[in-house]
Design a protein around this motif. Structure first.
Motif, PDB file in Angstrom:
ATOM      1  N   LEU A   1       5.339  40.802  -9.217  1.00 52.94           N
ATOM      2  CA  LEU A   1       6.224  40.894  -8.056  1.00 52.94           C
ATOM      3  C   LEU A   1       7.223  42.015  -8.306  1.00 52.94           C
ATOM      4  O   LEU A   1       7.843  42.077  -9.369  1.00 52.94           O
ATOM      5  N   PHE A   2       7.398  42.865  -7.304  1.00 51.34           N
ATOM      6  CA  PHE A   2       8.189  44.077  -7.494  1.00 51.34           C
ATOM      7  C   PHE A   2       8.964  44.383  -6.223  1.00 51.34           C
ATOM      8  O   PHE A   2       8.523  44.040  -5.122  1.00 51.34           O
ATOM      9  N   THR A   3      10.121  45.002  -6.375  1.00 53.64           N
ATOM     10  CA  THR A   3      10.854  45.507  -5.212  1.00 53.64           C
ATOM     11  C   THR A   3      11.436  46.876  -5.548  1.00 53.64           C
ATOM     12  O   THR A   3      11.672  47.190  -6.720  1.00 53.64           O
TER      13      THR A   3
ATOM     14  N   CYS B   1      12.782  45.168   0.400  1.00 53.07           N
ATOM     15  CA  CYS B   1      11.375  45.548   0.528  1.00 53.07           C
ATOM     16  C   CYS B   1      10.662  45.182  -0.770  1.00 53.07           C
ATOM     17  O   CYS B   1      11.113  45.565  -1.848  1.00 53.07           O
ATOM     18  N   GLY B   2       9.589  44.429  -0.660  1.00 54.90           N
ATOM     19  CA  GLY B   2       8.895  43.915  -1.831  1.00 54.90           C
ATOM     20  C   GLY B   2       7.438  44.289  -1.864  1.00 54.90           C
ATOM     21  O   GLY B   2       6.889  44.873  -0.923  1.00 54.90           O
ATOM     22  N   ALA B   3       6.803  43.929  -2.985  1.00 60.38           N
ATOM     23  CA  ALA B   3       5.373  44.174  -3.151  1.00 60.38           C
ATOM     24  C   ALA B   3       4.808  43.186  -4.164  1.00 60.38           C
ATOM     25  O   ALA B   3       5.534  42.691  -5.033  1.00 60.38           O
ATOM     26  N   VAL B   4       3.528  42.895  -4.019  1.00 62.85           N
ATOM     27  CA  VAL B   4       2.786  42.136  -5.019  1.00 62.85           C
ATOM     28  C   VAL B   4       1.682  43.055  -5.526  1.00 62.85           C
ATOM     29  O   VAL B   4       0.878  43.565  -4.736  1.00 62.85           O
ATOM     30  N   ILE B   5       1.665  43.283  -6.825  1.00 59.81           N
ATOM     31  CA  ILE B   5       0.669  44.154  -7.443  1.00 59.81           C
ATOM     32  C   ILE B   5      -0.427  43.280  -8.034  1.00 59.81           C
ATOM     33  O   ILE B   5      -0.157  42.401  -8.860  1.00 59.81           O
ATOM     34  N   LEU B   6      -1.661  43.522  -7.603  1.00 63.26           N
ATOM     35  CA  LEU B   6      -2.806  42.709  -8.020  1.00 63.26           C
ATOM     36  C   LEU B   6      -3.601  43.448  -9.088  1.00 63.26           C
ATOM     37  O   LEU B   6      -4.035  44.584  -8.874  1.00 63.26           O
ATOM     38  N   PRO B   7      -3.833  42.812 -10.250  1.00 66.72           N
ATOM     39  CA  PRO B   7      -4.658  43.456 -11.272  1.00 66.72           C
ATOM     40  C   PRO B   7      -6.096  43.616 -10.783  1.00 66.72           C
ATOM     41  O   PRO B   7      -6.533  42.930  -9.851  1.00 66.72           O
TER      42      PRO B   7
END
Length: 579
Positions: A346-348, A359-365
């Motif tokens: 989880l990143f912003t 503003c956020g993001a989910v990074i998927l491996p």
């Protein structure tokens, strides 16, 4: 069609009127600001929504098209901001989020005392661990995007949908390039780090539809207040980006998600070994044949990091590891380690990288993204009162193509999210010339210097220093046996942004100079039953400034520290002043 004025009607038909004329006592706008607001409404009338009546200062709808719920919430947010004379672009910056982004009636700022425009040259900002006004260059980058690719499309949902689809794709690609993500890694954009918590739940349900899902959350009270309820499928705000004021408890399809919460600290303020507690939680849930979502926090409000970042063993077959890195205070090597062990991240860009809230993001491996591309979607969770209340197909990557049919809605267009991400990405690209090693060295040097300033002041004490966050406790009235409580620290937090020099006539001239400074710091955190702390945090803009002129940056930090100390010393006088 979205328009920045508030309507209580379900449809905006020919007789719906917004009366821009208010009594001077009730109207927060100056005469000049009233004219600016009227100009904004006049501009919106060019979209065919409303026109000015020749005999008054009222505006009348020209359109009989019913607005969608998401459009009505956007217009409400714009209306709240426009009352204070913000430009059309600045109004849009506040849309597409939750209550934290809205401009409040009584202050003309959001709940963090932040406005949707850069701070004044005379002000100092050290609050990147909480929420950010746009930086000057971030503001210009977002405004250029608005002017070139969005403005004029608000009245045409089809064209706006297409434009945002292209913008979000470009932003995902730029984020992947900056983070040097391995090929096959995917990114989901979302309105904030709090609602990013819904994504792992939906992914877990897609991968293991017959399993009972249980979330384990660490660092309670030092993660965002919304993260804990969101991790169990609850709404964390009365507002949702595409629903507005929804009146709901759980997202549709998210009922029954259980959660175990682990505090960040003991009552005396000492840190709890969350990693050990998470290991116990994981083993217990596996023994019950449940599917655990195991969290690790890499930098909470004070910057504290859990000792172990949880993996996703068997590419998520056993359980799912989630790294909460929303503060953005990590190196690329640390990110690679998390992705190599198949953790979701989880990143912003709305903390360290100083994008406006949020503003956020989910990074998927790669492994998880690959599995998702071939499994059925969690349809029950993708309903309009479920995940579609937060994201649409436009914010999703290719691996979630099977989700997109349920999340496709051409009238749910998050303009504000696109603008905030643009500001954050600009900051990331601006700082990309400073390698991680140099950035770490600069941060350590800055932290040591600020700690020395704090410890030299008789009314202040350094609670901890974690990377680019210095946490401070404050002695009430200079009495180091009595530290400010959480409610008192909230007062201090508010006073820091104001000129309070006139409220303390007995202050010295040096103290009055500090009390005049308008400075923004990190929100208070309750770290003990006896006291709270506030935070001075280096953000990307101040880090860049420190790399160019250390002395000038540290002079600003010295003013912040002096004001913290002066408020602590004269706390009772300030409280009695009623300011």
């Amino acid at each position: 069609m979205i328009s920045p004025w508030k309507s209580t009607a379900r449809c905006l038909c020919a007789n719906s009127i917004f009366n821009a004329s208010r009594s001077s006592a009730a109207n927060p706008l100056s005469s000049a600001s009233q004219q600016q607001a009227k100009a904004l409404f006049s501009r919106i009338s060019s979209f065919g929504i409303m026109s000015r009546r020749s005999d008054s200062n009222s505006y009348v709808s020209n359109s009989t098209r019913c607005l969608s719920t998401s459009e009505k919430y956007a217009e409400e947010a714009c209306s709240m901001a426009s009352k204070f004379g913000f430009s059309e672009f600045e109004c849009w910056l506040t849309t597409g989020g939750d209550d934290r982004s809205l401009i409040l009636e009584g202050t003309g700022a959001n709940k963090y005392h932040i406005k949707p425009l850069p701070i004044l040259k005379s002000q100092i900002f050290r609050g990147s661990c909480t929420g950010n006004p746009p930086t000057e260059t971030g503001y210009e980058a977002a405004k250029s995007l608005f002017d070139e690719k969005i403005d004029g499309l608000q009245g045409d949902p089809i064209k706006l949908d297409a434009a945002l689809r292209e913008i979000f794709q470009d932003q995902r690609e730029r984020l992947a390039a900056y983070l040097q993500l391995p090929l096959g890694t995917e990114i989901i954009l979302c309105p904030s780090g709090s609602d990013a918590e819904y994504i792992p739940i939906a992914i877990a349900k897609a991968l293991h539809p017959n399993k009972n899902i249980v979330s384990g959350i660490t660092q309670l009270n030092e993660i965002g207040a919304g993260s804990a309820p969101a991790s169990t499928g609850k709404y964390f705000s009365k507002y949702a980006p595409f629903l507005g004021d929804h009146g709901l408890d759980y997202l549709q399809g998210f009922h029954g998600i259980e959660g175990v919460l682990i505090d960040a600290r003991r009552k005396d303020g000492s840190a709890i070994d969350a990693s050990e507690e998470m290991h116990k939680f994981t083993q217990e849930q596996l023994a019950l044949n449940n599917y655990p979502i195991v969290h690790g926090v890499f930098g909470g409000k004070t910057g504290m990091r859990d000792q172990v970042m949880p993996p996703s063993p068997g590419q998520g077959d056993e359980f799912m590891g989630v790294v909460d890195a929303c503060q953005g205070r990590f190196t690329l090597e640390e990110l690679r380690q998390w992705l190599d062990q198949d953790s979701l991240v989880l990143f912003t860009t709305s903390k360290f990288y100083q994008a406006p809230p949020f503003c956020g993001a989910v990074i998927l491996p790669v492994s998880i993204a690959s599995k998702l591309s071939s499994c059925a979607p969690p349809k029950d969770m993708l309903a309009k009162n479920g995940l579609l209340g937060f994201v649409t197909d436009k914010e999703l990557p290719l691996c979630l193509d099977s989700w997109k049919e349920d999340l496709r809605d051409g009238e749910r267009n998050n303009i504000g999210l696109a603008l905030r991400w643009e500001a954050g990405l600009h900051a990331m690209e601006k700082i990309s010339g400073i390698a991680d090693e140099e950035r770490t060295s600069l941060t350590d040097e800055w932290g040591d210097a600020v700690k020395m300033m704090v410890d030299d002041h008789p009314c202040l004490d350094t609670f901890c220093v974690e990377r680019s966050i210095v946490s401070i406790r404050m002695a009430k009235g200079g009495n180091r046996n009595e530290w400010l409580s959480m409610s008192e620290a909230r007062d201090l937090f508010r006073w820091m942004s104001l000129d309070v020099s006139d409220a303390v006539p007995e202050a010295s001239e040096d103290e009055k100079e500090a009390l005049r400074v308008s400075g923004f710091i990190g929100q208070p955190v309750s770290v003990s039953e006896d006291y709270a702390i506030v935070r001075i945090a280096l953000g990307v803009d101040s880090l860049f400034a420190f790399s160019e002129n250390k002395d000038l940056t540290l002079r600003e930090d010295e003013l912040i520290v002096k004001k913290l100390g002066a408020i602590s010393k004269h706390f009772n006088a300030l409280k009695e002043s009623g300011i």
